[in-house]
Design an enzyme around this catalytic site. Structure first.
Site, short mmCIF file in Angstrom:
data_model
loop_
_atom_site.label_atom_id
_atom_site.label_comp_id
_atom_site.label_asym_id
_atom_site.label_seq_id
_atom_site.Cartn_x
_atom_site.Cartn_y
_atom_site.Cartn_z
N LYS A 1 0.87 -1.19 0.00
CA LYS A 1 0.00 0.00 0.00
C LYS A 1 0.89 1.22 0.00
O LYS A 1 2.02 1.18 0.49
CB LYS A 1 -0.87 0.02 1.26
N1 GLU Z 1 -7.25 0.08 -3.30
C1 GLU Z 1 -8.00 -1.10 -3.57
C2 GLU Z 1 -8.09 -1.97 -2.32
O1 GLU Z 1 -7.96 -1.49 -1.21
C3 GLU Z 1 -7.51 -1.85 -4.82
C4 GLU Z 1 -6.09 -2.32 -4.77
C5 GLU Z 1 -5.61 -2.88 -6.10
O2 GLU Z 1 -6.37 -2.98 -7.04
O3 GLU Z 1 -4.42 -3.20 -6.15
O4 GLU Z 1 -8.36 -3.14 -2.41
#
Ligand code: GLU
Length: 416
Positions: free
Chosen positions: A106
């Site tokens: 993240k």
């Molecule tokens: N931000 C989204 C989540 O929390 C998608 C993450 C992604 O597609 O890599 O799942």
């Protein structure tokens, strides 16, 4: 949001409960409760007024045992290393529950994008990517959109990375515009997953989703698409709140009109199709389904006792605190945990990455069909595990995830 390191601690509490039931080996337990890599960068930008500002950014690769780190990047004033680390851990478990070959990562930048011009946002994005360029890549770490980031920001990330490596690398990031290697269906995928898991929960609990009442917190990408798709399968969305205000209509809100209104006004506050509603009152409503699709720590012991919903589908990451979750589970509320309910986004990100690497793109119908199959498989794995271990769905989802990551950790063995 992230005050006092409480979000990573919440993740650890959830982890511990599941690891104990699973009888997890203490060595693997230690590995899985430590982030693999945490990067902090300073991003100096020249603002439109000529002044230089320095923004702090993070990228955390929590675990890469199953594949490249995967997870979004958020732009928000409350971003912290604690929060990004918890979110990266949740991505690890989410990818494992969804059964896709990714680890968890993240990113985040402490900034207020609502106060920044498009040029400032582009400069910040490019500088952030330049600072972490050695750590990301299609085989290393693949970012995506999250709170306050969108396909345009993903396009800048792809371009900056490509300029650095000297060729066009579409698979470095997902959630891109369709024209440049994005996947059809990706924008709607998180909300589609929320709809599918809610529909399956209703089937399991034997109530009809047609005519069921729904309240949604948050009307960004996740909240708006969840509301829209739940309406399309016959549910009645009667209340929505967002960062500014809310709207209630017992007869059901016109979600298509609300989406148009939100596009114009950046909020649903003032939407003419209902009465005004406070965010606090959303949780008290007599509805069948509650979809928290905003930020962390929204359902706490302060409002959990007032919740009347039968099902809570966590569109957001970490919307429910561990004590509130326990209270809800004890009261018989069926909570579809974030790492299952909102896994549709990253699952279609996986499809996007696969399409980019093949250079061959699928029809939207094909994407949605595959998403449906993956979500059904994940829902069933978690439900069966919860029955087998006589536990709540969150603990069951962690059991499924930890088991998958731990098995491969053991198989790969210790290096050095
Ligand atoms: N931000 C989204 C989540 O929390 C998608 C993450 C992604 O597609 O890599 O799942």
């Amino acid at each position: 949001m992230a005050a006092g390191g409480n979000i990573f601690n919440a993740m650890l509490q959830e982890f511990d409960g599941a690891a104990r039931l699973l009888g997890l080996d203490p060595g693997i337990w230690k590995i899985l409760t430590h982030p693999k890599r945490q990067i902090t960068v300073s991003c100096p930008i020249q603002m439109d007024n000529g002044q230089i500002e320095v923004f702090t950014g993070y990228r955390v690769q929590y675990n890469i045992t199953l594949g490249p780190a995967k997870g979004g990047i958020r732009y928000h004033p409350d971003v912290s290393l604690d929060e990004v680390t918890a979110l990266a851990a949740w991505m690890t478990w989410k990818c494992a529950v969804a059964h896709i070959p990714f680890g968890g990562g993240k990113g985040g930048i402490i900034c207020d994008p609502t106060q920044m011009s498009r040029r400032e946002l582009e400069a910040l994005t490019r500088r952030y990517v330049a600072e972490i360029v050695d750590a990301i890549g299609p085989d290393k770490d693949v970012p995506a959109p999250d709170v306050n980031t969108n396909d345009q920001i993903m396009a800048w990330i792809m371009d900056t990375y490509s300029m650095h490596v000297g060729y066009t690398a579409t698979a470095v990031v997902t959630g891109k515009p369709i024209e440049m290697g994005g996947s059809l269906g990706r924008r709607e995928a998180t909300g589609r997953g929320v709809m599918i898991t809610t529909r399956e929960a209703a089937k399991h609990l034997k109530f009809d989703i047609k005519g069921a009442t729904v309240a949604v917190q948050g009307f960004g990408n996740v909240g708006s698409v969840s509301a829209d798709l739940l309406t399309k399968i016959g549910a009645r969305v009667i209340a929505v709140t967002d960062w500014k205000g809310g709207v209630y209509n017992k007869a059901g809100l016109d979600i298509t009109k609300m989406i148009d209104f939100a596009k114009q006004h950046k909020t649903i506050d003032g939407f003419p199709g209902g009465e005004p509603l406070e965010n606090n009152d959303l949780f008290k409503l007599d509805v069948d389904v509650l979809v928290p699709a905003a930020l962390e720590n929204q359902i706490t012991m302060e409002n959990a006792p007032t919740i009347k919903a039968k099902v809570i589908a966590e569109g957001a990451n970490g919307p429910t605190t561990p004590d509130a979750h326990k209270h809800l589970h004890d009261r018989g509320v069926f909570v579809i945990p974030d790492i299952l309910a909102n896994a549709g986004g990253v699952t279609t990100s996986y499809f996007e990455w696969v399409q980019d690497r093949h250079g061959y793109f699928w029809e939207e119908e094909e994407v949605n069909k595959r998403l449906e199959a993956k979500m059904m498989e994940a829902f069933d794995d978690v439900l069966q595990t919860s029955i087998r271990y006589k536990t709540d769905l969150r603990t069951a989802a962690y059991i499924v995830a930890i088991n998958r990551v731990a098995t491969v950790t053991r198989m790969r063995g210790m290096y050095a």
